[in-house]
Design a protein around this motif. Structure first.
Motif, PDB file in Angstrom:
ATOM      1  N   ILE A  27       1.136  -1.149   0.280  1.00  0.00           N
ATOM      2  CA  ILE A  27      -0.055  -0.218  -0.025  1.00  0.00           C
ATOM      3  C   ILE A  27       1.012   1.469  -0.029  1.00  0.00           C
ATOM      4  O   ILE A  27       2.137   1.443   0.472  1.00  0.00           O
ATOM      5  N   ILE A  28       0.257   2.261  -0.068  1.00  0.00           N
ATOM      6  CA  ILE A  28       1.031   3.647  -0.181  1.00  0.00           C
ATOM      7  C   ILE A  28       0.618   3.596   1.140  1.00  0.00           C
ATOM      8  O   ILE A  28       0.072   4.742   1.464  1.00  0.00           O
ATOM      9  N   PHE A  29       1.501   3.516   1.840  1.00  0.00           N
ATOM     10  CA  PHE A  29       1.035   3.962   3.493  1.00  0.00           C
ATOM     11  C   PHE A  29       1.165   5.529   4.143  1.00  0.00           C
ATOM     12  O   PHE A  29       0.429   5.301   4.711  1.00  0.00           O
ATOM     13  N   SER A  30       1.737   5.968   3.329  1.00  0.00           N
ATOM     14  CA  SER A  30       1.500   7.429   3.780  1.00  0.00           C
ATOM     15  C   SER A  30       0.272   8.221   3.230  1.00  0.00           C
ATOM     16  O   SER A  30      -0.349   9.044   4.525  1.00  0.00           O
ATOM     17  N   ILE A  31      -0.916   7.587   2.573  1.00  0.00           N
ATOM     18  CA  ILE A  31      -2.132   8.199   2.718  1.00  0.00           C
ATOM     19  C   ILE A  31      -2.995   7.397   3.535  1.00  0.00           C
ATOM     20  O   ILE A  31      -4.153   8.150   3.378  1.00  0.00           O
ATOM     21  N   TYR A  32      -2.635   6.471   4.483  1.00  0.00           N
ATOM     22  CA  TYR A  32      -3.645   5.735   4.663  1.00  0.00           C
ATOM     23  C   TYR A  32      -3.831   5.999   6.409  1.00  0.00           C
ATOM     24  O   TYR A  32      -3.022   6.438   6.720  1.00  0.00           O
ATOM     25  N   ASP A  72       6.089   5.589  10.969  1.00  0.00           N
ATOM     26  CA  ASP A  72       7.099   5.958  11.006  1.00  0.00           C
ATOM     27  C   ASP A  72       6.595   5.934   9.562  1.00  0.00           C
ATOM     28  O   ASP A  72       6.487   4.595   8.888  1.00  0.00           O
ATOM     29  N   ASN A  73       6.340   6.414   8.091  1.00  0.00           N
ATOM     30  CA  ASN A  73       6.338   6.849   7.438  1.00  0.00           C
ATOM     31  C   ASN A  73       7.249   5.988   6.166  1.00  0.00           C
ATOM     32  O   ASN A  73       7.482   4.992   5.443  1.00  0.00           O
ATOM     33  N   ALA A  74       8.382   6.157   6.617  1.00  0.00           N
ATOM     34  CA  ALA A  74       9.673   5.767   6.381  1.00  0.00           C
ATOM     35  C   ALA A  74      10.136   4.133   6.203  1.00  0.00           C
ATOM     36  O   ALA A  74      10.290   3.577   5.287  1.00  0.00           O
TER      37      ALA A  74
END
Length: 115
Positions: A27-32, A72-74
Motif C-alpha cells: 500500500i501507499i502507506f503515507s496516505i492511509y 514511521d512513514n519511512a
C-alpha cells in the motif's frame, strides 16, 4: 498484495508495558489512516487508537493517557505503546489500514494482562 503484520504481543503483569508494531506492505502507506483495534472473547472488535497520514490521533476513552499510537512513514510501520496495562486490556489486537473505501486487516496479536 496488501500485508499487515503485527508483532509485539504477549503476557504482561498488570501495570506493565508492551509495544506493538504493524509493518505494512503493498500500500501507499503515507496516505492511509492506520488504526489499532482489539477484540476480547465474546465481544465486538473496537477501535483502540488511530493515526492519520498527517499524524492526527484519536483514542478510545478507556486507553487515553496510557496508550500512544505513532507511525514511521519511512518504515511503513505503525506502533502502539501500551503502558499501565490492566486485565481488561486483554484481547487480540488488530492493525487496520483504511483510506476511502479500502480497508485492510492484519492477522492479530494476543495481549494478555494477568498476574
Amino acid at each position: 498484495q496488501v500485508q499487515l503484520v503485527e508483532s509485539g504481543g504477549g503476557l504482561v503483569q498488570p501495570g506493565g508495558s508492551l509495544s506493538l508494531s504493524c509493518a505494512a506492505s503493498g500500500i501507499i502507506f503515507s496516505i492511509y489512516t492506520m488504526g489499532w483495534y482489539r477484540q476480547a472473547p465474546g465481544k465486538q472488535r473496537d477501535l483502540v487508537a488511530a493515526i492519520t497520514g498527517g499524524g492526527s490521533t484519536n483514542y478510545a476513552d478507556s486507553v487515553k493517557g496510557r496508550f500512544t499510537i505513532s507511525r514511521d512513514n519511512a518504515k511503513n510501520t505503525v506502533y502502539l505503546q501500551m503502558n499501565s496495562l490492566k486485565p481488561e486490556d486483554t484481547a487480540v489486537y488488530y492493525c487496520n489500514a483504511n483510506v476511502y473505501s479500502s480497508s485492510h486487516w492484519g492477522q492479530g496479536t494476543q495481549v494478555t494482562v494477568s498476574s
